[in-house]
Design a protein around this motif. Sequence first.
Motif, PDB file in Angstrom:
ATOM      1  N   SER A 191       0.801  -1.211   0.145  1.00 39.63           N
ATOM      2  CA  SER A 191       0.000  -0.019   0.024  1.00 39.63           C
ATOM      3  C   SER A 191       0.882   1.276  -0.041  1.00 39.63           C
ATOM      4  N   VAL A 192       1.860   1.106   0.621  1.00 36.35           N
ATOM      5  CA  VAL A 192       2.658   2.420   0.802  1.00 36.35           C
ATOM      6  C   VAL A 192       3.384   2.405  -0.814  1.00 36.35           C
ATOM      7  N   ILE A 193       3.879   1.481  -1.283  1.00 33.63           N
ATOM      8  CA  ILE A 193       4.535   1.422  -2.611  1.00 33.63           C
ATOM      9  C   ILE A 193       3.268   2.125  -3.416  1.00 33.63           C
TER      10      ILE A 193
ATOM     11  N   ASP B 149       5.106  14.559 -18.430  1.00 34.03           N
ATOM     12  CA  ASP B 149       5.729  14.067 -19.571  1.00 34.03           C
ATOM     13  C   ASP B 149       5.045  12.369 -19.436  1.00 34.03           C
ATOM     14  N   LEU B 150       5.238  11.689 -20.619  1.00 32.35           N
ATOM     15  CA  LEU B 150       4.826  10.320 -20.559  1.00 32.35           C
ATOM     16  C   LEU B 150       5.612   9.339 -19.916  1.00 32.35           C
ATOM     17  N   PRO B 151       7.134   9.522 -19.947  1.00 26.92           N
ATOM     18  CA  PRO B 151       7.755   8.438 -19.338  1.00 26.92           C
ATOM     19  C   PRO B 151       7.430   8.593 -17.799  1.00 26.92           C
ATOM     20  N   GLN B 152       7.319   9.549 -17.209  1.00 26.78           N
ATOM     21  CA  GLN B 152       6.984   9.746 -15.747  1.00 26.78           C
ATOM     22  C   GLN B 152       5.658   9.106 -15.360  1.00 26.78           C
ATOM     23  N   TRP B 153       4.677   9.581 -16.228  1.00 28.64           N
ATOM     24  CA  TRP B 153       3.234   8.862 -16.121  1.00 28.64           C
ATOM     25  C   TRP B 153       3.429   6.934 -16.260  1.00 28.64           C
ATOM     26  N   ILE B 154       4.130   6.634 -17.049  1.00 25.33           N
ATOM     27  CA  ILE B 154       4.311   5.271 -17.458  1.00 25.33           C
ATOM     28  C   ILE B 154       5.016   4.644 -16.052  1.00 25.33           C
ATOM     29  N   VAL B 155       6.237   5.290 -15.480  1.00 25.44           N
ATOM     30  CA  VAL B 155       6.833   4.610 -14.291  1.00 25.44           C
ATOM     31  C   VAL B 155       5.760   4.706 -13.077  1.00 25.44           C
ATOM     32  N   GLY B 156       5.249   5.866 -13.306  1.00 27.00           N
ATOM     33  CA  GLY B 156       4.061   5.861 -11.931  1.00 27.00           C
ATOM     34  C   GLY B 156       3.225   4.864 -11.916  1.00 27.00           C
ATOM     35  N   ARG B 157       2.743   4.625 -13.222  1.00 21.84           N
ATOM     36  CA  ARG B 157       1.785   3.164 -13.432  1.00 21.84           C
ATOM     37  C   ARG B 157       2.390   1.806 -12.804  1.00 21.84           C
ATOM     38  N   ILE B 158       3.657   1.764 -13.459  1.00 25.84           N
ATOM     39  CA  ILE B 158       4.382   0.549 -12.921  1.00 25.84           C
ATOM     40  C   ILE B 158       4.511   0.419 -11.601  1.00 25.84           C
ATOM     41  N   VAL B 159       4.971   1.676 -10.920  1.00 27.03           N
ATOM     42  CA  VAL B 159       5.274   1.552  -9.284  1.00 27.03           C
ATOM     43  C   VAL B 159       4.029   1.261  -8.609  1.00 27.03           C
ATOM     44  N   THR B 160       2.823   2.007  -9.118  1.00 27.74           N
ATOM     45  CA  THR B 160       1.579   1.802  -8.415  1.00 27.74           C
ATOM     46  C   THR B 160       1.086   0.295  -8.667  1.00 27.74           C
ATOM     47  N   GLY B 161       1.327  -0.347  -9.862  1.00 29.07           N
ATOM     48  CA  GLY B 161       0.993  -1.773 -10.147  1.00 29.07           C
ATOM     49  C   GLY B 161       1.916  -2.784  -9.384  1.00 29.07           C
ATOM     50  N   TRP B 162       3.277  -2.531  -8.947  1.00 33.44           N
ATOM     51  CA  TRP B 162       4.155  -3.301  -8.241  1.00 33.44           C
ATOM     52  C   TRP B 162       3.403  -3.136  -6.961  1.00 33.44           C
TER      53      TRP B 162
END
Length: 536
Positions: A107-109, A122-135
């Motif tokens: 939940s913290v992640i 920008d798109l790279p940050q948004w994609i990284v954010g989605r990967i981290v949320t998904g993790w």
Amino acid sequence: MFGIPLYFGMRGNTLNWAIGFIAGLDFLLFGYDQGVTGGLLDLPSFVKYFPKINPKEEGISEAEETARNTYQGIAVAAYNLGCFLGAVFTIFVGNPLGRRKTIFWGSVIMTIGALLQCCAYDLPQWIVGRIVTGWGNGMNTSTVPTWQSETAQAHARGKLVMVEGMLITAGITISYWLNYGMAWIGENEVSWRFPLAFQIVFALIIFGTILNLPESPRWLVMQGRDEEAIEVLEVLNEKNRDDPFIQNEYRSVQQTVKEMSQGSYRSLFQMTEYREFHRVALAYVCQMFQQISGINLITYYAPKLFDEINLSENNYPKLIAACNGTEYFLASLIPIFIIEMVGRRKLMLIGAAGMSLSMVALAVSYEQLHQPEKNMKAAPAQIVFLFVFNSFFALGWLGMTWLYPAEIVPLRIRAPTNALSTSANWIFNFLVVMITPVAFKTIGYKTYVIFAVINAVIFPIVYLFYPETRYRSLEEMDDIFKKTTNVFNVVHHSIKEPHRFDKYGQLKPEYAEEVRRQSIKEADADDVHEAVEKAS
């Protein structure tokens, strides 16, 4: 802790329901993120920052449109890729951390990932954010069903885990209605930043409460913390430790843990008398089936699908998507009340048959809508069967694949197996979400035909290979698989094997007497052991 009573002062059924709802908020988050993204893709304030995933921009070539459809699929599905990575990570950290701490850190992640998304320019940050949320969500969804199953009473386990499925649809519904409301704001950036940030509220509730809820008694026994395990069993069942029910539960768990304490990750692929690999395969394929049914073709892209039916004015696609999500939520309530009465197998079979027929109807109506001369009479059918598909999925497969894997595998590999099977859910989720924009662009109605065939194939596989787990304790399933000699007769044994508990969760008299005799026998053995120690 900070003056808050242990377990918030709850016991028994109240505590069981609290575990189901509070921990299940992760599934609400899962559903929320599934639904919220599709409603952002066409917002002017969103595509201004992420034009590379906007295939509807005027003046671009057909090749560029195809490329952007691909980029859109990858960007949206990045969340599911993160979930897959988080699920695989949990295979290795789930048992050492324990159920509660894994959910806490997941939940913290998720909170960190949500912050990255809502602050993206920008798109790279948004994609990284989605990967981290998904993790983070991958860690949680790999752990919550295990924790739920190991703390729930056998007769109530199905209902409580079905609540998790209901919470997925609740999250989808909330996101759809929020998207619809935000669509009227215009080009203000809050129309997409706020929906992405709103998920943090749910994550805060989870990691703010999870550590004050009980740990799994089975995990505690695995760690040698037997006294704590007994205390948790007492609180969860509102019975004294001298009660035959508690004695039986504790003894069953203790014997299973002792007998299977030598397990390792290699055990996932072994075939001892417990038929580990057989059970792992059932769990993995069950999760895979949920995703290749095509549900997230609809969930992620519902506004886009409705937009293609000439409903682009007045935000009608988002309104109909919100109504679709609401109906989906209402349909998900049904299994909560009938799961123990009807059973797992029947609901999965009904769901697969209904989804296959719905996909056939969607293929026919979609083909009619995309003829050179559009047959708009097919539009109502397209809308109706998108609703119907969701209803059958909610009935048979929404919560089932989070319940069934946790019920089917032995204790020593339950955590890594649920993590592995959940990884199947996410990787096939990623596949479906990634290919959907490109599939509709290139093969049109045949996209629905493919999923119709897949759902038709699911039906006989479930009928032939998936045993019923209704009213079964987690230890009873071990005995059933011990009697199984091949993949074809496990269903037969699950039907013929007598139940130890009745539909109210009470130990049947013949087994209660057996527990009493076993208690006397063990007490006598303890007396002999104590006398020998004194003599020596």
